[in-house]
Design a protein around this motif. Structure first.
Motif, PDB file in Angstrom:
ATOM      1  N   ALA A  15      -1.622  -0.604 -16.714  1.00  0.00           N
ATOM      2  CA  ALA A  15      -2.471   0.375 -16.033  1.00  0.00           C
ATOM      3  C   ALA A  15      -1.690   1.589 -15.556  1.00  0.00           C
ATOM      4  N   LEU A  16      -0.386   1.433 -15.349  1.00  0.00           N
ATOM      5  CA  LEU A  16       0.405   2.553 -14.856  1.00  0.00           C
ATOM      6  C   LEU A  16       1.396   3.062 -15.891  1.00  0.00           C
ATOM      7  N   PHE A  17       2.450   2.306 -16.145  1.00  0.00           N
ATOM      8  CA  PHE A  17       3.575   2.848 -16.905  1.00  0.00           C
ATOM      9  C   PHE A  17       3.241   3.138 -18.369  1.00  0.00           C
ATOM     10  N   SER A  18       2.506   2.275 -19.027  1.00  0.00           N
ATOM     11  CA  SER A  18       2.120   2.549 -20.407  1.00  0.00           C
ATOM     12  C   SER A  18       1.244   3.800 -20.477  1.00  0.00           C
ATOM     13  N   TYR A  19       0.401   3.967 -19.485  1.00  0.00           N
ATOM     14  CA  TYR A  19      -0.525   5.102 -19.429  1.00  0.00           C
ATOM     15  C   TYR A  19       0.224   6.435 -19.366  1.00  0.00           C
ATOM     16  N   VAL A  20       1.388   6.444 -18.713  1.00  0.00           N
ATOM     17  CA  VAL A  20       2.145   7.694 -18.564  1.00  0.00           C
ATOM     18  C   VAL A  20       3.288   7.799 -19.578  1.00  0.00           C
ATOM     19  N   LYS A  22      -1.472  13.747 -19.633  1.00  0.00           N
ATOM     20  CA  LYS A  22      -2.370  14.859 -19.946  1.00  0.00           C
ATOM     21  C   LYS A  22      -3.556  14.313 -20.722  1.00  0.00           C
ATOM     22  N   ASP A  23      -4.745  14.574 -20.232  1.00  0.00           N
ATOM     23  CA  ASP A  23      -5.954  14.142 -20.935  1.00  0.00           C
ATOM     24  C   ASP A  23      -6.109  14.914 -22.229  1.00  0.00           C
ATOM     25  N   ALA A  47       0.827  -1.211   0.000  1.00  0.00           N
ATOM     26  CA  ALA A  47       0.000   0.000   0.000  1.00  0.00           C
ATOM     27  C   ALA A  47       0.861   1.261   0.000  1.00  0.00           C
ATOM     28  N   MET A  48       2.024   1.210   0.653  1.00  0.00           N
ATOM     29  CA  MET A  48       2.919   2.372   0.673  1.00  0.00           C
ATOM     30  C   MET A  48       3.323   2.767  -0.745  1.00  0.00           C
ATOM     31  N   LEU A  49       3.713   1.788  -1.560  1.00  0.00           N
ATOM     32  CA  LEU A  49       4.112   2.086  -2.938  1.00  0.00           C
ATOM     33  C   LEU A  49       2.913   2.520  -3.766  1.00  0.00           C
ATOM     34  N   LEU A  50       1.770   1.876  -3.566  1.00  0.00           N
ATOM     35  CA  LEU A  50       0.575   2.274  -4.321  1.00  0.00           C
ATOM     36  C   LEU A  50       0.144   3.699  -3.952  1.00  0.00           C
ATOM     37  N   GLY A  51       0.327   4.084  -2.685  1.00  0.00           N
ATOM     38  CA  GLY A  51       0.017   5.457  -2.286  1.00  0.00           C
ATOM     39  C   GLY A  51       0.954   6.461  -2.936  1.00  0.00           C
ATOM     40  N   TYR A  52       2.218   6.087  -3.072  1.00  0.00           N
ATOM     41  CA  TYR A  52       3.180   6.935  -3.792  1.00  0.00           C
ATOM     42  C   TYR A  52       2.752   7.075  -5.252  1.00  0.00           C
ATOM     43  N   ILE A  53       2.390   5.964  -5.875  1.00  0.00           N
ATOM     44  CA  ILE A  53       1.950   5.979  -7.274  1.00  0.00           C
ATOM     45  C   ILE A  53       0.704   6.849  -7.433  1.00  0.00           C
ATOM     46  N   ASP A  54      -0.270   6.683  -6.536  1.00  0.00           N
ATOM     47  CA  ASP A  54      -1.509   7.472  -6.609  1.00  0.00           C
ATOM     48  C   ASP A  54      -1.217   8.971  -6.628  1.00  0.00           C
ATOM     49  N   GLN A  55      -0.254   9.391  -5.839  1.00  0.00           N
ATOM     50  CA  GLN A  55       0.025  10.822  -5.718  1.00  0.00           C
ATOM     51  C   GLN A  55       0.985  11.335  -6.785  1.00  0.00           C
ATOM     52  N   MET A  56       1.976  10.522  -7.154  1.00  0.00           N
ATOM     53  CA  MET A  56       3.014  11.018  -8.051  1.00  0.00           C
ATOM     54  C   MET A  56       2.621  10.963  -9.524  1.00  0.00           C
ATOM     55  N   PHE A  57       1.908   9.957  -9.918  1.00  0.00           N
ATOM     56  CA  PHE A  57       1.587   9.798 -11.332  1.00  0.00           C
ATOM     57  C   PHE A  57       0.249  10.471 -11.628  1.00  0.00           C
ATOM     58  N   ALA A  58       0.218  11.760 -11.349  1.00  0.00           N
ATOM     59  CA  ALA A  58      -1.015  12.545 -11.417  1.00  0.00           C
ATOM     60  C   ALA A  58      -1.177  13.212 -12.778  1.00  0.00           C
ATOM     61  N   SER A  59      -2.423  13.492 -13.106  1.00  0.00           N
ATOM     62  CA  SER A  59      -2.742  14.259 -14.311  1.00  0.00           C
ATOM     63  C   SER A  59      -2.083  15.632 -14.217  1.00  0.00           C
ATOM     64  N   GLY A  60      -1.500  16.062 -15.328  1.00  0.00           N
ATOM     65  CA  GLY A  60      -0.812  17.343 -15.347  1.00  0.00           C
ATOM     66  C   GLY A  60       0.672  17.214 -15.093  1.00  0.00           C
ATOM     67  N   PHE A  61       1.074  16.062 -14.535  1.00  0.00           N
ATOM     68  CA  PHE A  61       2.494  15.784 -14.329  1.00  0.00           C
ATOM     69  C   PHE A  61       2.916  14.549 -15.114  1.00  0.00           C
ATOM     70  N   ALA A  62       2.243  13.422 -14.908  1.00  0.00           N
ATOM     71  CA  ALA A  62       2.632  12.177 -15.562  1.00  0.00           C
ATOM     72  C   ALA A  62       1.873  11.927 -16.866  1.00  0.00           C
ATOM     73  N   MET A  77      -7.190   7.393 -24.747  1.00  0.00           N
ATOM     74  CA  MET A  77      -5.929   7.348 -24.013  1.00  0.00           C
ATOM     75  C   MET A  77      -5.335   8.748 -23.879  1.00  0.00           C
ATOM     76  N   PRO A  78      -4.665   9.009 -22.758  1.00  0.00           N
ATOM     77  CA  PRO A  78      -4.057  10.322 -22.557  1.00  0.00           C
ATOM     78  C   PRO A  78      -2.700  10.402 -23.251  1.00  0.00           C
ATOM     79  N   GLU A  79      -2.104  11.548 -23.190  1.00  0.00           N
ATOM     80  CA  GLU A  79      -0.726  11.705 -23.633  1.00  0.00           C
ATOM     81  C   GLU A  79       0.181  11.464 -22.428  1.00  0.00           C
ATOM     82  N   GLY A  80       1.049  10.456 -22.531  1.00  0.00           N
ATOM     83  CA  GLY A  80       1.991  10.178 -21.459  1.00  0.00           C
ATOM     84  C   GLY A  80       3.084  11.232 -21.440  1.00  0.00           C
TER      85      GLY A  80
END
Length: 195
Positions: free
Chosen positions: A154-159, A110-111, A93-108, A116-119
């Motif tokens: 769900a994570l890395f390809s998306y960004v 862009k819709d 959960a610690m790593l997933l919480g880091y991912i939730d906060q760090m890989f945010a829209s506008g940083f990781a 699909m967004p632009e990574g």
């Protein structure tokens, strides 16, 4: 190659910590790696809990001043290495919480209004080094590869991160788990990666 190593385990006497040490040892002996930075999420006291209210909105998370140092680390890195155990078929959960906060829209990412967004983290690579008590084929045969799908698709390809490598070590609490052999495999990989 600038390398950020993110370690996520509360016990520095664990086998997971031994894998972390081998990652660092290999990196430090690799002439292709110009600098290594370490983020130990437990030692750092990182708060994985998301808080949204009238003063803190999800859409503003990409600019949260409390996360600026972590955003700078991710932008700095060419290679991101995650070292963590697999608990209940997924990262802690610690790593997933880091991912939730760090890989945010506008940083990781862009819709763009489409499917699909632009990574925004294109050009980086990721290595996931994980260990688990269960047998090595458990995630594939019993969980339909949920861990790798979560991390890769769900994570890395998306960004925008397409280059993702996994070291997923099973049976790590067994006396026949070949721990020394696996530790050496990690050391050798990081000693030669990029060559």
């Amino acid at each position: 190659m600038k390398t950020l190593v993110i370690y996520t385990h509360p016990n520095h006497r664990s086998l997971c910590f031994a894998f972390f040490q081998e990652v660092l040892r290999g990196c430090n002996e690799n002439a292709m790696i110009e600098e290594v930075r370490v983020l130990d999420l437990y030692e750092e006291g990182f708060n994985p809990v998301l808080i949204f209210n009238e003063n803190k909105r999800r859409r503003d998370m990409h600019a949260d001043p409390n996360l600026a140092v972590y955003r700078e680390q991710l932008m700095w890195a060419d290679k991101i290495v995650l070292v963590y155990p697999i608990w209940w078929g997924r990262p802690p959960a610690m790593l997933l919480g880091y991912i939730d906060q760090m890989f945010a829209s506008g940083f990781a990412y862009k819709d763009k209004g489409g499917l699909m967004p632009e990574g925004l983290l294109k050009g980086k690579s990721v290595v996931c080094v994980s260990s688990m008590k269960g047998p090595v084929h458990y995630p594939l045969l019993w969980l339909n590869n949920a861990h790798k799908i979560l991390m890769r698709k769900a994570l890395f390809s998306y960004v925008g991160i397409k280059n993702v490598k996994f070291f997923e070590f099973g049976s790590m609490e067994s006396p026949r788990g070949r721990q020394k052999e696996k530790l050496n495999k990690i050391y050798r990989y990081f000693k030669t990666v990029g060559k």
